[in-house]
Motif scaffolding. Structure first.
Motif, PDB file in Angstrom:
ATOM      1  N   ALA A  29       0.829  -1.212   0.000  1.00 40.66           N
ATOM      2  CA  ALA A  29       0.000   0.000   0.000  1.00 40.66           C
ATOM      3  C   ALA A  29       0.864   1.263   0.000  1.00 40.66           C
ATOM      4  O   ALA A  29       0.425   2.314  -0.486  1.00 40.66           O
ATOM      5  N   GLU A  30       2.088   1.169   0.532  1.00 38.74           N
ATOM      6  CA  GLU A  30       2.991   2.316   0.580  1.00 38.74           C
ATOM      7  C   GLU A  30       3.896   2.404  -0.647  1.00 38.74           C
ATOM      8  O   GLU A  30       4.803   3.230  -0.698  1.00 38.74           O
ATOM      9  N   GLY A  31       3.673   1.534  -1.640  1.00 37.93           N
ATOM     10  CA  GLY A  31       4.436   1.607  -2.884  1.00 37.93           C
ATOM     11  C   GLY A  31       5.686   0.755  -2.931  1.00 37.93           C
ATOM     12  O   GLY A  31       6.589   1.008  -3.722  1.00 37.93           O
ATOM     13  N   TYR A  32       5.762  -0.261  -2.097  1.00 38.94           N
ATOM     14  CA  TYR A  32       6.909  -1.165  -2.098  1.00 38.94           C
ATOM     15  C   TYR A  32       6.482  -2.524  -2.635  1.00 38.94           C
ATOM     16  O   TYR A  32       5.313  -2.879  -2.620  1.00 38.94           O
ATOM     17  N   ARG A  33       7.475  -3.282  -3.095  1.00 38.09           N
ATOM     18  CA  ARG A  33       7.226  -4.681  -3.478  1.00 38.09           C
ATOM     19  C   ARG A  33       8.251  -5.555  -2.782  1.00 38.09           C
ATOM     20  O   ARG A  33       9.332  -5.102  -2.396  1.00 38.09           O
ATOM     21  N   LEU A  34       7.903  -6.802  -2.644  1.00 42.93           N
ATOM     22  CA  LEU A  34       8.797  -7.746  -1.977  1.00 42.93           C
ATOM     23  C   LEU A  34       9.936  -8.096  -2.924  1.00 42.93           C
ATOM     24  O   LEU A  34       9.712  -8.555  -4.043  1.00 42.93           O
ATOM     25  N   HIS A  35      11.149  -7.864  -2.488  1.00 48.37           N
ATOM     26  CA  HIS A  35      12.339  -8.147  -3.296  1.00 48.37           C
ATOM     27  C   HIS A  35      12.936  -9.499  -2.915  1.00 48.37           C
ATOM     28  O   HIS A  35      13.247 -10.320  -3.762  1.00 48.37           O
ATOM     29  N   THR A  36      13.091  -9.731  -1.623  1.00 45.73           N
ATOM     30  CA  THR A  36      13.739 -10.955  -1.138  1.00 45.73           C
ATOM     31  C   THR A  36      13.024 -11.462   0.105  1.00 45.73           C
ATOM     32  O   THR A  36      12.657 -10.682   0.975  1.00 45.73           O
ATOM     33  N   PHE A  37      12.850 -12.771   0.158  1.00 42.47           N
ATOM     34  CA  PHE A  37      12.275 -13.429   1.324  1.00 42.47           C
ATOM     35  C   PHE A  37      13.211 -14.572   1.687  1.00 42.47           C
ATOM     36  O   PHE A  37      13.487 -15.434   0.858  1.00 42.47           O
ATOM     37  N   ALA A  38      13.709 -14.572   2.900  1.00 42.68           N
ATOM     38  CA  ALA A  38      14.591 -15.646   3.355  1.00 42.68           C
ATOM     39  C   ALA A  38      14.129 -16.102   4.724  1.00 42.68           C
ATOM     40  O   ALA A  38      13.618 -15.316   5.517  1.00 42.68           O
ATOM     41  N   GLN A  39      14.304 -17.381   4.989  1.00 43.60           N
ATOM     42  CA  GLN A  39      13.909 -17.887   6.301  1.00 43.60           C
ATOM     43  C   GLN A  39      14.961 -18.840   6.828  1.00 43.60           C
ATOM     44  O   GLN A  39      15.697 -19.469   6.070  1.00 43.60           O
ATOM     45  N   SER A  40      15.030 -18.917   8.135  1.00 47.10           N
ATOM     46  CA  SER A  40      15.912 -19.873   8.796  1.00 47.10           C
ATOM     47  C   SER A  40      15.181 -20.396  10.020  1.00 47.10           C
ATOM     48  O   SER A  40      14.296 -19.736  10.562  1.00 47.10           O
ATOM     49  N   THR A  41      15.547 -21.580  10.437  1.00 45.20           N
ATOM     50  CA  THR A  41      14.888 -22.217  11.574  1.00 45.20           C
ATOM     51  C   THR A  41      15.926 -22.500  12.646  1.00 45.20           C
ATOM     52  O   THR A  41      17.027 -22.949  12.357  1.00 45.20           O
TER      53      THR A  41
END
Length: 64
Positions: A29-41
């Motif tokens: 809504a603020e004009g951003y898009r998701l560039h990178t998503f990383a996860q660790s456990t």
């Protein structure tokens, strides 16, 4: 931005997964898009144990 997902006390899955959806919607809504998503456990040694999943989200401004 970083969100730590916590396991449900009873059942499977994460009890706060909706936080990721809400964060993404706010950023979109603020004009951003998701560039990178990383996860660790990582394991937890707390009272109830269980794993913790750490999600790192990087957003970028969409050019007008």
């Amino acid at each position: 931005m970083q969100i730590v997902l916590r396991e449900k006390f009873v059942g499977k899955g994460s009890k706060n997964f909706k936080e990721i959806e809400d964060l993404c919607n706010q950023q979109f809504a603020e004009g951003y898009r998701l560039h990178t998503f990383a996860q660790s456990t990582a394991g937890s040694t707390g009272f109830f144990g269980g794993d913790r999943t750490v999600c790192n989200l990087v957003f970028e401004r969409i050019a007008d």
